[in-house]
Design a protein around this motif. Sequence first.
Motif: not given
Length: 300
Positions: A109-119
Motif C-alpha cells: 500500500k505504500s507503493k500502491e495506495p489504492d491496493a486492496k489486500c486480504l490475508a
Amino acid sequence: MLQAKEIKEYAKKLSIPAVGVCGAKYDEQLLVHLENRRQFFSACTFEEENLEKRIEPGNLMPEAESILVCLFPYYISEVLTENISRYAAVQDYHLVAEKYLRKIAEFIKSKEPDAKCLAVCDTSPLVDRQLAYRAGLGFYGKNNLLIHPVYGSYCFIGALLLNFPLEADEPMKRECAGCDACIRSCPGGALADHFGFDCERCISYLTQKKTLTEEQQKLLEGQESVYGCDACQAICPHNQNLPDTPIKEFYVEPIRRLKEEDIAAMSNRKFKETYRKYPFSWCSKQTILKNFRQTKEEKQ
C-alpha cells in the motif's frame, strides 16, 4: 505498477524464504479433485462443505486479480517433540503469518495506495496448499501435503489476495519420490494411492475431535501423540536433513511435551491462558485429556 519481484524481495528481507504468485481464478481442476474425493471419503469437520467456496477466490474478494503466497517453515532440528506434533509445538502460525502478511500489505500500500489486500492463513474456505502449488512453491506428496524442495512439508502457508495483477509463477514439474513410505507408516491407515485420504482414520484429526467412534478410539490406543501426528512427514525422504526455519518467532518457547497432570490441574480458563500462543489452544482441555486416556489404553 508494482511488480511481483519487488514484493518478493521485500518478503525475503522479512526472512520469508519462499514466495510465489498465482492468479485469482476459478480452479476447475481442484473442483474435480475435491468432487472425486467426496465420492470415497467423508469431508473433514473443519472443511467448508460448499466446494464452490473452496475454489473461487472471488467469493472472498470479488475484485481479486492475483494471490501472493508465502511459506513459513517451522522445522527446528533441536526441538524433539515427544507427544505433540511439531506444528503445534511452536507459536501459533495464524498469529505469526498474519503479522508478516500485514507487513507485506503495508509495503504494497505504500507503493500502491489504492491496493486492496486480504490475508488468509488457514482462515478461509480456500485450499491453501493448492494456492501454494499453483504459485510454484512446491509439489504434492502422497501424504497430501505440499513439499518444498528445501524446507520439505514442514511449512505453514499464508497468502494475500490482491486487487491488481501480478506476473504469476509456474507450478513445479517435480513430483514426490513415490516410495509410499508415508502410506505404509500412517498409524491409522488414512492414506491411499492416487492421493486418497480418509480423515476419519487420520490420527492428527482424531486428536482434535471431541467424540470418537469405538473404532477411532482403538486407532488412538498406544499412540504417543496427544495432539497431532507427524508420522507421514517424519518418514518422508524429502523431510530429511532439513535446514532450520528462518522465522524467529518459532524459536520462542517451543513445547516438547504436554503433561497430563499439569493440564488436569488447570481450570478451562487457565488452560486457554497457558497455551493461548500455541496452535492447539482452540482445543478444549477435555479433548486433550481424552487423548491422554485413549493413548494409554493399550499400554496398560
